[in-house]
Design an enzyme around this catalytic site. Sequence first.
Site, mmCIF file in Angstrom:
data_model
loop_
_atom_site.group_PDB
_atom_site.id
_atom_site.type_symbol
_atom_site.label_atom_id
_atom_site.label_comp_id
_atom_site.label_asym_id
_atom_site.label_seq_id
_atom_site.Cartn_x
_atom_site.Cartn_y
_atom_site.Cartn_z
ATOM 1 N N CYS A 220 60.745 46.559 60.479
ATOM 2 C CA CYS A 220 61.907 46.145 61.263
ATOM 3 C C CYS A 220 63.032 47.185 61.150
ATOM 4 O O CYS A 220 62.860 48.307 61.610
ATOM 5 C CB CYS A 220 62.363 44.742 60.858
ATOM 6 S SG CYS A 220 63.488 43.968 62.066
ATOM 7 N N HIS B 260 57.462 41.947 62.131
ATOM 8 C CA HIS B 260 57.352 41.656 60.703
ATOM 9 C C HIS B 260 55.896 41.335 60.344
ATOM 10 O O HIS B 260 55.433 40.220 60.599
ATOM 11 C CB HIS B 260 58.237 40.461 60.335
ATOM 12 C CG HIS B 260 59.694 40.777 60.358
ATOM 13 N ND1 HIS B 260 60.379 41.247 59.257
ATOM 14 C CD2 HIS B 260 60.602 40.700 61.364
ATOM 15 C CE1 HIS B 260 61.644 41.445 59.576
ATOM 16 N NE2 HIS B 260 61.804 41.125 60.849
ATOM 17 N N GLU C 51 54.737 40.728 57.477
ATOM 18 C CA GLU C 51 54.728 39.695 56.435
ATOM 19 C C GLU C 51 54.871 38.290 57.012
ATOM 20 O O GLU C 51 54.608 37.304 56.322
ATOM 21 C CB GLU C 51 55.837 39.969 55.404
ATOM 22 C CG GLU C 51 57.244 39.625 55.817
ATOM 23 C CD GLU C 51 57.929 40.650 56.703
ATOM 24 O OE1 GLU C 51 59.144 40.513 56.922
ATOM 25 O OE2 GLU C 51 57.247 41.607 57.161
#
Length: 216
Positions: free
Chosen positions: A88, A196, A198
């Site tokens: 990001c 993202h 994650e």
Amino acid sequence: MSVAIIDYGSGNLHSAAKAFERASRAMEQPQKIVVTRDPETVFRADRIVLPGVGAFADCRKGLDALDGMVDAMTEAVRDKARPFFGICVGMQLMATQGKEYVTTPGFDWISGDVVKITPREEDLKIPHMGWNTLDLVREHPVLERLPLGDKGRHAYFVHSYHLNAANEADVVARADYGGPVTAIVARDTAIGTQFHPEKSQRFGLALISNFLKWKP
């Protein structure tokens, strides 16, 4: 093998660390995931991860507040050719400069500016928040065996700005949000995702796993 995740006050640090730890545990030879504010630890790490949430200028300020961190990171990646993963705003910082509210210098690893996304459709809200597929621009080892395109996996985005790369060769993938949005950039041993990983479930973990196995 060690992976240094840089702690400079970024909001997605905990979730990023957990995702890298999970991906590492699934490997035949797990790598040690270290969350650190120490430039020497970053310099000695085998791989480096820079997460990021918030405004470009604030993230740059937080990173600069860690004395010697930018120099250690730059030397490890640009001179020692250590693999780097920006997430990001961590990816946006790879640009020449950010133009979010004020003009702020980036690392200039990827030529281009970070600018506000401008969807063609008025009903598409900013920030761009949600799930999107990715359109491949060029092959990259970190995307190996990952299904992309209209019928591919989705990645999770939450952002208002993206990296407008000066050189098409630095762009790996784009998303469509009322127009093209830079999703992945890469040059040499550095790669960055606007989305993202994650928070991108199985797709994100597979991408992180590919990064941990990547030998540029």
